[in-house]
Write a protein that holds these residues in place. Sequence first.
Motif, short mmCIF file in Angstrom:
data_model
loop_
_atom_site.label_atom_id
_atom_site.label_comp_id
_atom_site.label_asym_id
_atom_site.label_seq_id
_atom_site.Cartn_x
_atom_site.Cartn_y
_atom_site.Cartn_z
N LEU A 192 0.85 -1.20 0.00
CA LEU A 192 0.00 0.00 0.00
C LEU A 192 0.88 1.24 0.00
O LEU A 192 1.88 1.32 0.74
CB LEU A 192 -0.92 -0.01 1.23
N TYR A 193 0.54 2.22 -0.84
CA TYR A 193 1.31 3.47 -0.92
C TYR A 193 0.40 4.59 -1.39
O TYR A 193 -0.66 4.37 -1.99
CB TYR A 193 2.52 3.32 -1.85
N ALA A 194 0.85 5.81 -1.08
CA ALA A 194 0.10 7.00 -1.46
C ALA A 194 0.16 7.20 -2.97
O ALA A 194 1.04 6.65 -3.65
CB ALA A 194 0.65 8.22 -0.73
N PRO A 195 -0.75 7.97 -3.55
CA PRO A 195 -0.73 8.20 -5.00
C PRO A 195 0.61 8.78 -5.46
O PRO A 195 1.23 9.61 -4.77
CB PRO A 195 -1.89 9.17 -5.21
N ARG A 196 1.06 8.39 -6.65
CA ARG A 196 2.28 8.90 -7.25
C ARG A 196 2.14 8.84 -8.76
O ARG A 196 1.23 8.19 -9.29
CB ARG A 196 3.48 8.08 -6.77
N ARG A 197 3.08 9.57 -9.45
CA ARG A 197 3.14 9.56 -10.93
C ARG A 197 1.80 9.94 -11.54
O ARG A 197 1.31 9.31 -12.46
CB ARG A 197 3.58 8.20 -11.43
N LEU A 198 1.20 10.99 -10.98
CA LEU A 198 -0.07 11.44 -11.53
C LEU A 198 0.15 12.19 -12.84
O LEU A 198 1.15 12.95 -12.98
CB LEU A 198 -0.80 12.35 -10.53
N ARG A 199 -0.71 12.05 -13.79
CA ARG A 199 -0.69 12.79 -15.06
C ARG A 199 -2.12 12.91 -15.56
O ARG A 199 -2.99 12.10 -15.23
CB ARG A 199 0.17 12.10 -16.11
N VAL A 200 -2.33 13.97 -16.34
CA VAL A 200 -3.65 14.22 -16.92
C VAL A 200 -3.60 13.84 -18.38
O VAL A 200 -2.77 14.35 -19.15
CB VAL A 200 -4.06 15.70 -16.75
N SER A 201 -4.48 12.93 -18.79
CA SER A 201 -4.60 12.56 -20.21
C SER A 201 -5.89 13.16 -20.75
O SER A 201 -6.90 13.20 -20.04
CB SER A 201 -4.61 11.04 -20.37
N ILE A 202 -5.80 13.66 -21.99
CA ILE A 202 -6.92 14.36 -22.61
C ILE A 202 -7.40 13.56 -23.81
O ILE A 202 -6.60 13.08 -24.61
CB ILE A 202 -6.53 15.78 -23.04
N SER A 203 -8.70 13.42 -23.93
CA SER A 203 -9.30 12.76 -25.10
C SER A 203 -10.32 13.71 -25.71
O SER A 203 -11.22 14.17 -25.00
CB SER A 203 -9.97 11.45 -24.68
N PRO A 204 -10.16 14.04 -27.00
CA PRO A 204 -9.09 13.60 -27.92
C PRO A 204 -7.77 14.29 -27.60
O PRO A 204 -7.75 15.43 -27.14
CB PRO A 204 -9.61 13.97 -29.30
#
Length: 804
Positions: A554-566
Amino acid sequence: WDGACVWIPCTFSFLTGGGHILDNLTVYHNFTYDKETKNYKGAILYYKNLKTEESTPSQERIRFLGNKKNNCTLLINPVKVNDSGLLGLRVMSGTDKWMESLYLNISERAPQPHIEPRQEIWEDQEVTVTCSLNFACHDYQIHLQWSLEGSVITSTFLSPEMVATQSRLSFQPKWTHDGKNLTCQLWDPMKQRVLSEKTVLLEVKHAPKLKIQVSPEEATVTEGESVTMRCQVISSNPPHWSVSWFKDRTQLKEQGTTLTLPEVTRTMSGNYTCQVSNDVGPRQSDAVDLQVHYAPEPSWVQISPSSIKEGVTVELTCISAANPPPANYTWYFNKQEMPGKNGRTFQIPQVLVKHAGRYSCLAENSLGPGSVDQEADLDVQYPPKGVTTVIQNPTPIREGDSVTLSCTFNSSNPRVTRYNWNSPGSQDQTSQEKLTIRKVTWDAEPVKCEACNQWCSWSPSVNLNILYAPKDVRIQISPHTEIRSGKRVLLQCEFSSSRPVDVHFFWKKDGSLLEEGKTLTFDPISPEDSGTYHCLVNNSIGQTSSEACDLRVLYAPRRLRVSISPKDGVVEGKTAVLTCESDANPSPSYYDWFDGNNQDLHHYGQTLRLEPVKLQHAGSYWCRGTNRLGQSQSPPTTLTVYYSAATISRRAALGVGFCLAIFLLAVWGVKLQRKIQRQQGLQESSSGQSFFVRNMKARRTPQAEHPHSLGCYNPVMEDAVSYATLSFPLGETDTQRLRYGGEGAVGADSGRLLTTLWLPQADYENVTPEVLDDAGIHYSELVRFGNGKRAMAQEGVEYVTLKH
């Protein structure tokens, strides 16, 4: 009778209806009626005026027990002999008068009671006899008593219809009551004397009562002597008419009152009775036990129980008929006298094999010794001895081998008839001497066999000592609670058993071999350590793997990124979906969304849906994810929004106005020609460079992180600018012109700012962008990068390269 009392029950009623009462009454003795005076004359025994309650004081013997309405009962106590005669009761009520008479007879002595009924009486059949006396008085107690014991019930009847005293005797008559007297006495308990009595003679019907007289009197004779028996009838009612004889309940042929037995034999011993009959029925006498003495008959030995098992208690009995019974016995074992044994029976508490042999006995009584008839054979039986289970396979034995065992024994009486095995894994020959276990299991229990004749004996258990690979291999995780990144975690490899016990441990992660050892340590553990682990334990027989152990960190959130479609941009009016992608365990419970100005969008889902997209939505976005262990945020990601066809049409209309502005700028261009020529040298030196035109969807202040930007920006006329020209400076020293990118003028049309862009004289090629629909381009900013890196594409900017 004289001295007793008399109770005279009396009732009356009025003929003229209710409402009348009795006025007076008079009791006359030996009265007459005077026709002249129309009244009664005679001695007045009692007078009672019911109105004044006045009565004759001298007549205390007579009492009026009635009332004024319906009862005229009288009591005379005591009565005298001279009270005999005619009594008259005169009653008056107003003008109504009545006379009732009765005759009173007083005797000097009490009368005898009466006994009834005179029914037939049978022996042992209950009979009831009644003794009655026509007398009863409340103030004079009498008692009727019987001369026989029994159940007595006394009854008294006092009514206008009946005056009597009765005593009922119930008893069971015996034959001895026949011809006896039964007396009922009238007893005066006050004076303690018998007033009178009645006696009847009992006749009890019964079967004959018998007795046998025997000679000799003791009824004991020696074989060959004679015996005489006589049947004597003691009593019979009615008289008897036949005599029969019985021996041991079997009728003999002899008849008559006398039975003679000349020269008796031993078989004549027994119980003798005589039977006599009359009209009531037959009756047998008490038995006479005739004993005929004789010397013992040849003896034989009885052994109990018949089937002798070693260890049980055995009883031997000498059987020999004799009268009197034998007083002494002599015992023999294999024809040898057994000292100390002189009883009819003797026991062997725990018989052994050595006790087996032939037994006999000799009986003796007062008439002499008998003889030995035959010997008895004592056969001592026992279950199989020395039972052993033997493994016939060569050792050692491995799991899955076929094993054969045999059951042996030393001796048995009787012979062995079957075998039993306790092995649940056996498949055949379970009742045979040999047992085959096919594919023996690693945990096979010890095996033992049972050899049986009439009884069974088990052998000691034999351990098969099966060799097998390690069993029940498993992984134990410490700590047992949830595993968090950064903590110390141990994986321990355990197993339940192994034969041989020398083992080795190995670890695998996701199918790949890690290392050797019983313990796998993570200090600290990281999310990359998550995976499927197996522990392998082997010995010389084989190798066993544990079940898969899924290790989840278990670990805290990491490597967050926003992906856009399209991903290549969206035309205004369409739909854009922004997804916040993260790496976390457990997954984020909620998300936060922000725009480029760090404004909270108050949206908490993993996806942000923009529908429909507006030009104002263009720009950068970033998200933040949170789970119960912590939170993290993503870098900004730019959303590009293109003009729609409707917007392009509006802008094309404005292009006509731009053409007029270009014409005016052409005039001004002559003036600027000289300046361009001075800058030509500089432009030629920069030949071969690429320039990028940035299409701004929204007007923004040039960022400080792009120092080489040469764009011209007029904050006052933010949304009014639609066309701009920029001339490059002629020299590096002309930083002021380079910074501002040319001269500008404010036109009179709609307050638009017209700026001229002058490029070196050369041919330029317009490189078509990836998006064919360039209707969205409505503003260009020329950027010279020099030798620096190309800047990160900003939000909502597309680039057009001009090459010469």
